[in-house]
Design a protein around this motif. Structure first.
Motif, short mmCIF file in Angstrom:
data_model
loop_
_atom_site.label_atom_id
_atom_site.label_comp_id
_atom_site.label_asym_id
_atom_site.label_seq_id
_atom_site.Cartn_x
_atom_site.Cartn_y
_atom_site.Cartn_z
N CYS A 268 -7.73 7.78 -5.13
CA CYS A 268 -7.19 7.59 -3.78
C CYS A 268 -7.55 8.81 -2.93
CB CYS A 268 -5.68 7.38 -3.83
SG CYS A 268 -4.78 8.83 -4.45
N ASP A 269 -7.03 8.86 -1.70
CA ASP A 269 -7.28 9.99 -0.81
C ASP A 269 -6.25 11.10 -1.04
OD1 ASP A 269 -9.32 8.54 0.31
OD2 ASP A 269 -8.13 7.86 2.03
N GLY B 114 1.78 5.47 -0.45
CA GLY B 114 1.44 6.87 -0.42
C GLY B 114 2.45 7.59 -1.29
N ALA C 50 -5.74 12.97 -6.47
CA ALA C 50 -6.54 11.92 -5.82
C ALA C 50 -7.74 11.53 -6.67
CB ALA C 50 -6.98 12.39 -4.44
N THR D 26 -1.02 -0.93 -4.46
CA THR D 26 -2.22 -0.10 -4.42
C THR D 26 -1.83 1.29 -3.96
OG1 THR D 26 -2.76 -0.70 -2.13
CG2 THR D 26 -3.72 -2.06 -3.88
N LEU D 27 -2.59 2.29 -4.36
CA LEU D 27 -2.32 3.67 -3.98
C LEU D 27 -3.37 4.12 -2.98
CD1 LEU D 27 -0.67 6.26 -4.37
CD2 LEU D 27 -2.17 6.84 -6.29
N ALA D 28 -2.92 4.44 -1.76
CA ALA D 28 -3.84 4.84 -0.69
C ALA D 28 -4.06 6.35 -0.65
CB ALA D 28 -3.31 4.37 0.66
N ALA D 29 -2.99 7.13 -0.85
CA ALA D 29 -3.13 8.58 -0.70
C ALA D 29 -1.98 9.31 -1.40
CB ALA D 29 -3.16 8.97 0.77
N VAL E 115 -0.21 2.14 -10.04
CA VAL E 115 -1.60 1.69 -9.91
C VAL E 115 -1.92 0.53 -10.86
CG1 VAL E 115 -2.39 3.93 -9.07
CG2 VAL E 115 -2.48 3.44 -11.52
N ARG F 155 0.85 -1.19 0.00
CA ARG F 155 0.00 0.00 0.00
C ARG F 155 0.89 1.25 0.00
NH1 ARG F 155 -3.12 -1.57 5.36
NH2 ARG F 155 -0.91 -1.78 5.91
#
Length: 328
Positions: free
Chosen positions: A50-51, A6, A45, A29-32, A23, A4
């Motif tokens: 993402c966030d 950022g 985002a 995976t891209l969280a933020a 991605v 994960r």
């Protein structure tokens, strides 16, 4: 299980190259994403699903295992150290720092935390260079006598951060590190800088072009050229006692580019069309594999890469120290 991520910094290369590769990889995976500009973070985002976050907020998130940092070079060490102190693995844009001391500081922090630290030289993950290394090892060129490499491109917009000395600007840190790192890849880290010249912009104080001469431990002569004031060029040549090998688009080929490797002998020339390669995806794949395998900075393979990372900055410092400075 996926790593994960950022992203700390919403740069152009992150948007165009690195984040799309990240991605698209099944193990990432891209969280933020974070930016100094909240609106820019929100736009990134929204684009990548993402966030949006602030810098410090991103580092405290429990849903982030690793952080990709595409900030200006002068910010790599301070923010890289914060990433590592937060217990996150670190994928850091090249070059790792503006000094060898800064690179060593990052290595110490990663080693203490047993985290993965990678410098994002994506060209190292293109398969064309493995083909070159194999041909060299097999003696296809005879005894290697010289290595020449160049990475140059046209002038940048006046406001580009690469003209800002305070942010680690200049063609040596941005472009020159590529041919230097290629020499390390193919000849080893035991290189010595014997002379250099830098063309310096009197207005900005940054070098806009340069040329350095080095020699390997085995006596191979090395010359590297780099700059912001040329037509585009990205290539290297290995010249041996029986043949000469040339590779064009060595550092920034598109994922659809089919490399052409040319070998010239006195009365014979061959061209090999190699497979395409997505070096940004390759860099993400290699980094995530190291994280998922639990290979921290103390692992033998990771430690070797970190020694090369530090050595690159030592060579950069020698180029600067020995440079004959000319007005741009």
């Amino acid at each position: 299980m996926a790593v994960r991520f950022g992203v700390l910094g919403c740069s152009s290369v992150a948007r165009r190259r690195s984040i799309p590769a990240l991605v698209s990889h099944p193990d990432a995976t891209l969280a933020a994403v974070a930016s100094r500009d909240p609106e820019k973070a929100k736009a990134f985002a929204a684009e990548f699903g993402c966030d949006a976050a602030g810098y410090d907020e991103l580092l405290t998130r429990d849903d982030i295992d690793a952080v990709y940092v595409p900030l200006p070079t002068a910010l790599h060490v301070p923010w890289g150290l914060k990433v590592l102190a937060a217990g996150k693995h670190l994928l850091l844009e090249k070059p790792s720092a503006t000094s060898a001391a800064g690179a060593r500081e990052l290595v110490r922090a990663a080693t203490e935390q047993d985290l993965v630290l990678r410098e994002n030289f994506t060209f190292l993950h293109h398969p064309q260079h493995a083909t070159v290394a194999r041909l060299l090892a097999e003696g296809r060129l005879g005894q290697l006598r010289s290595f020449s490499a160049a990475f140059c491109f046209p002038p940048l917009p006046a406001a580009d951060i690469r003209y800002d000395a305070a942010l680690g600007g200049g063609s040596l840190l941005d472009a020159g590190v590529y041919p230097i790192r290629a020499a390390q890849l193919l000849l080893g880290d035991d290189l010595t800088v014997v002379g250099s010249s830098l063309r310096v912009d009197g207005r900005t104080g940054v070098d806009v072009a340069g040329h350095a001469l080095l020699v390997s431990a085995a006596g191979v002569l090395v010359d590297v050229k780099f700059g912001f004031e040329h037509t585009y060029g990205s290539s290297y040549t290995l010249w041996g006692s029986t043949a000469r090998l040339t590779l064009d688009k060595a550092f920034t080929p598109a994922a659809t580019w089919q490399p052409v490797l040319r070998i010239e002998e006195q009365d014979h020339t061959e061209e090999f069309v190699l497979a395409t390669g997505h070096q940004f995806l390759g860099a993400v794949a290699s980094f995530t594999a190291a994280v998922l395998a639990g290979r921290g900075a103390g692992h033998a393979e990771e430690a070797a890469g970190l020694r090369s990372m530090v050595r690159t900055m030592e060579l950069v410092e020698d180029v600067v120290r020995l440079a004959n400075r000319l007005p741009a």
